[in-house]
Design a protein around this motif. Structure first.
Motif, PDB file in Angstrom:
ATOM      1  N   LYS A  46      28.026  57.349 -12.646  1.00 14.06           N
ATOM      2  CA  LYS A  46      28.879  56.428 -13.410  1.00 14.06           C
ATOM      3  C   LYS A  46      28.423  56.355 -14.863  1.00 14.06           C
ATOM      4  O   LYS A  46      27.264  56.046 -15.139  1.00 14.06           O
ATOM      5  CB  LYS A  46      28.832  55.031 -12.789  1.00 14.06           C
ATOM      6  N   ALA A  47      29.344  56.618 -15.782  1.00 15.60           N
ATOM      7  CA  ALA A  47      29.060  56.503 -17.214  1.00 15.60           C
ATOM      8  C   ALA A  47      30.233  55.806 -17.893  1.00 15.60           C
ATOM      9  O   ALA A  47      31.329  55.682 -17.316  1.00 15.60           O
ATOM     10  CB  ALA A  47      28.824  57.880 -17.833  1.00 15.60           C
ATOM     11  N   TYR A  48      29.998  55.355 -19.114  1.00 16.05           N
ATOM     12  CA  TYR A  48      31.050  54.676 -19.865  1.00 16.05           C
ATOM     13  C   TYR A  48      30.799  54.884 -21.352  1.00 16.05           C
ATOM     14  O   TYR A  48      29.717  55.307 -21.775  1.00 16.05           O
ATOM     15  CB  TYR A  48      31.064  53.173 -19.539  1.00 16.05           C
ATOM     16  N   ILE A  49      31.804  54.603 -22.145  1.00 14.26           N
ATOM     17  CA  ILE A  49      31.700  54.691 -23.595  1.00 14.26           C
ATOM     18  C   ILE A  49      31.490  53.285 -24.144  1.00 14.26           C
ATOM     19  O   ILE A  49      32.296  52.383 -23.889  1.00 14.26           O
ATOM     20  CB  ILE A  49      32.962  55.326 -24.206  1.00 14.26           C
ATOM     21  N   ARG A  73      23.742  49.272 -20.738  1.00 11.30           N
ATOM     22  CA  ARG A  73      24.033  50.132 -19.584  1.00 11.30           C
ATOM     23  C   ARG A  73      23.542  49.491 -18.279  1.00 11.30           C
ATOM     24  O   ARG A  73      24.255  49.478 -17.265  1.00 11.30           O
ATOM     25  CB  ARG A  73      23.367  51.489 -19.776  1.00 11.30           C
ATOM     26  N   GLN A  74      22.332  48.945 -18.308  1.00 11.33           N
ATOM     27  CA  GLN A  74      21.786  48.299 -17.114  1.00 11.33           C
ATOM     28  C   GLN A  74      22.611  47.070 -16.737  1.00 11.33           C
ATOM     29  O   GLN A  74      22.868  46.833 -15.552  1.00 11.33           O
ATOM     30  CB  GLN A  74      20.336  47.902 -17.357  1.00 11.33           C
ATOM     31  N   GLU A  75      23.021  46.304 -17.731  1.00  7.25           N
ATOM     32  CA  GLU A  75      23.833  45.115 -17.461  1.00  7.25           C
ATOM     33  C   GLU A  75      25.155  45.488 -16.801  1.00  7.25           C
ATOM     34  O   GLU A  75      25.670  44.757 -15.949  1.00  7.25           O
ATOM     35  CB  GLU A  75      24.080  44.349 -18.757  1.00  7.25           C
ATOM     36  N   LYS A  76      25.698  46.640 -17.181  1.00  2.00           N
ATOM     37  CA  LYS A  76      26.969  47.105 -16.618  1.00  2.00           C
ATOM     38  C   LYS A  76      26.767  47.885 -15.320  1.00  2.00           C
ATOM     39  O   LYS A  76      27.741  48.342 -14.714  1.00  2.00           O
ATOM     40  CB  LYS A  76      27.706  47.973 -17.632  1.00  2.00           C
ATOM     41  N   GLN A  77      25.496  48.066 -14.919  1.00  2.00           N
ATOM     42  CA  GLN A  77      25.152  48.794 -13.695  1.00  2.00           C
ATOM     43  C   GLN A  77      25.717  50.213 -13.721  1.00  2.00           C
ATOM     44  O   GLN A  77      26.319  50.693 -12.750  1.00  2.00           O
ATOM     45  CB  GLN A  77      25.623  48.025 -12.454  1.00  2.00           C
ATOM     46  N   MET A  78      25.506  50.880 -14.839  1.00  2.00           N
ATOM     47  CA  MET A  78      25.952  52.246 -15.036  1.00  2.00           C
ATOM     48  C   MET A  78      24.752  53.192 -15.062  1.00  2.00           C
ATOM     49  O   MET A  78      23.615  52.771 -15.269  1.00  2.00           O
ATOM     50  CB  MET A  78      26.732  52.365 -16.340  1.00  2.00           C
ATOM     51  N   ASP A  79      25.030  54.489 -14.881  1.00  2.00           N
ATOM     52  CA  ASP A  79      23.970  55.498 -14.891  1.00  2.00           C
ATOM     53  C   ASP A  79      23.758  56.114 -16.273  1.00  2.00           C
ATOM     54  O   ASP A  79      22.699  56.681 -16.530  1.00  2.00           O
ATOM     55  CB  ASP A  79      24.293  56.609 -13.888  1.00  2.00           C
TER      56      ASP A  79
END
Length: 265
Positions: free
Chosen positions: A122-125, A154-160
């Protein structure tokens, strides 16, 4: 002058004296993250060149010698260890904003090596953290707050992983790695004009693609071009990680063996 430091609550019976230097006071320096394996630093010449270029940008007069670091690691750990090495190079002396001199000191942090995961799910911009331009963009300076805050987010959003844009809205890099993508068998990666780190892994990949006669376009790209890709991966000296999902789009994660082998032992 004596300074003291203690984590959390103060207990003066346990307080320890902290060596003062410009790395601590001002983030006045740079660092190289490297892999030591088989008795040598992998991509030794490229790390030396980037460290030298960084010292020039930061107006640190003396050139650090990576050979000395390599000899120390070999004498200490031998040829059988695979290690992650952080080589900190900072301006010597104290002073205030104006340095007392422009020579350098060095500091090493050595830990066990952990390879990059082959796939990050999981990734995001990021919409809030951006990579701003400076005269020393591309250099791994000791002031890494952009990446610290990006990875907290990123950690707050629980993303990789997190993908960062530059201050003009172009795709720049990942939270701790450079970024590449593939569309119709053509490779793309942001140019250094987007303020991304001049990554050592990035350099190996670009050179490998060029040697293989594969097109790799370095330019400025909007996030729409990234999201239109067939495959996306991030890279640093620890290896390549393919991104399975960015926001709600799924990407191909089949590894390219010729690129993966660049980081094999």
């Amino acid at each position: 002058m004596r300074q003291f430091f203690k984590n959390n609550t103060i207990n003066f019976s346990e307080v320890q004296e902290l060596p003062i230097n410009r790395a601590f006071l001002f983030g006045d320096g740079l660092f190289e993250t490297m892999v030591f394996t088989n008795g040598r630093i992998r991509f030794h010449e490229d790390h030396q060149e980037r460290a030298n270029n960084g010292c020039i940008k930061l107006k640190i007069d003396t050139e650090p010698d990576l050979n000395n670091v390599s000899k120390l690691l070999l004498n200490t750990f031998g040829k059988t260890s695979t290690l992650r090495v952080r080589w900190n190079i900072f301006r010597s002396g104290i002073g205030k904003y104006s340095p007392m001199d422009n020579k350098h000191n060095e500091h090493l942090v050595v830990t066990d090596f952990q390879a990059s995961p082959l796939v990050k799910n999981k990734a995001y911009i990021s919409n809030d953290i951006q990579v701003n331009g400076t005269p020393w963009s591309g250099t791994k300076t000791l002031n890494a707050l952009t990446y610290v805050l990006a990875n907290i987010e990123r950690q707050e959003k629980q993303m990789d992983d997190v993908i960062l844009l530059d201050d003009k809205g172009y795709v720049s890099e990942g939270g701790s790695a450079n970024i590449f993508w593939v569309k119709n068998n053509k490779y793309y990666t942001p140019s250094l004009q987007t303020n991304c780190i001049a990554g050592i892994g990035r350099k190996q990949i670009i050179n490998q693609l060029k040697t293989s006669g594969i097109i790799c376009q370095l330019d400025t790209f909007g996030k729409e071009e990234l999201m239109n890709a067939d495959q996306v991966f991030v890279s640093n000296v620890t290896g390549i990680s393919y991104l399975q999902r960015i926001d709600n789009k799924i990407f191909d994660t089949k590894p390219e063996s010729a690129l993966i082998s660049l980081f094999s032992f």
